[in-house]
Design an enzyme around this catalytic site. Structure first.
Site, PDB file in Angstrom:
ATOM      1  N   ASP A  13       4.575  -7.022   5.020  1.00  0.00           N
ATOM      2  CA  ASP A  13       4.303  -6.625   3.638  1.00  0.00           C
ATOM      3  C   ASP A  13       2.792  -6.695   3.422  1.00  0.00           C
ATOM      4  OD1 ASP A  13       4.253  -6.225   0.878  1.00  0.00           O
ATOM      5  OD2 ASP A  13       5.475  -7.956   0.396  1.00  0.00           O
ATOM      6  N   GLY A  18      -5.126  -7.525   0.828  1.00  0.00           N
ATOM      7  CA  GLY A  18      -6.461  -7.220   0.314  1.00  0.00           C
ATOM      8  C   GLY A  18      -7.073  -8.402  -0.405  1.00  0.00           C
ATOM      9  N   ASP A  19      -6.255  -9.112  -1.166  1.00  0.00           N
ATOM     10  CA  ASP A  19      -6.735 -10.316  -1.856  1.00  0.00           C
ATOM     11  C   ASP A  19      -7.182 -11.370  -0.845  1.00  0.00           C
ATOM     12  OD1 ASP A  19      -6.182  -9.222  -4.373  1.00  0.00           O
ATOM     13  OD2 ASP A  19      -4.127  -9.980  -4.336  1.00  0.00           O
ATOM     14  N   ALA A  49      -1.982 -12.459   6.224  1.00  0.00           N
ATOM     15  CA  ALA A  49      -1.253 -12.252   4.970  1.00  0.00           C
ATOM     16  C   ALA A  49      -0.213 -11.147   5.110  1.00  0.00           C
ATOM     17  CB  ALA A  49      -2.227 -11.926   3.840  1.00  0.00           C
ATOM     18  N   ARG A  52       3.637 -11.776   6.194  1.00  0.00           N
ATOM     19  CA  ARG A  52       4.616 -12.453   5.341  1.00  0.00           C
ATOM     20  C   ARG A  52       4.830 -11.655   4.062  1.00  0.00           C
ATOM     21  NH1 ARG A  52       1.785 -17.880   7.071  1.00  0.00           N
ATOM     22  NH2 ARG A  52       0.045 -17.127   5.821  1.00  0.00           N
ATOM     23  N   GLY A  54       5.374 -10.890   0.026  1.00  0.00           N
ATOM     24  CA  GLY A  54       4.885 -11.421  -1.242  1.00  0.00           C
ATOM     25  C   GLY A  54       3.383 -11.557  -1.290  1.00  0.00           C
ATOM     26  N   SER A  58       2.062 -15.272   0.804  1.00  0.00           N
ATOM     27  CA  SER A  58       1.461 -14.755   2.032  1.00  0.00           C
ATOM     28  C   SER A  58       0.032 -15.225   2.244  1.00  0.00           C
ATOM     29  CB  SER A  58       1.496 -13.221   2.033  1.00  0.00           C
ATOM     30  OG  SER A  58       0.606 -12.694   1.068  1.00  0.00           O
TER      31      SER A  58
END
Length: 71
Positions: A13, A18-19, A49, A52, A54, A58
């Site tokens: 996912d 990006g975050d 990230a 995983r 979410g 993540s």
């Protein structure tokens, strides 16, 4: 200018990747990493990230990012 190729991972996912990338590059630059190293670190954080589902669940921990970078 810096270039980096993200580590190959099995993506589940992309939500939150990006975050994680942005957070990691900010931390890396504030810690004094050179731009190329900071970009490599951020790409690894985004890659972790993506493995995983979410957004918040993540978010990678530093040791996970460093483990991906060292193989």
């Amino acid at each position: 200018m810096a270039w980096a190729t993200p580590p190959a991972v099995e993506a589940v996912d992309a939500t939150g990747a990006g975050d994680a990338f942005v957070a990691a590059i900010v931390v890396a630059l504030l810690e004094g990493m050179d731009p190329a190293e900071a970009l490599r670190f951020a790409c690894a954080a985004g890659a972790v990230a993506a493995t995983r589902p979410g957004a918040q669940p993540s978010a990678p921990e530093r040791h996970e990012v460093e483990a991906l970078l060292t193989g």
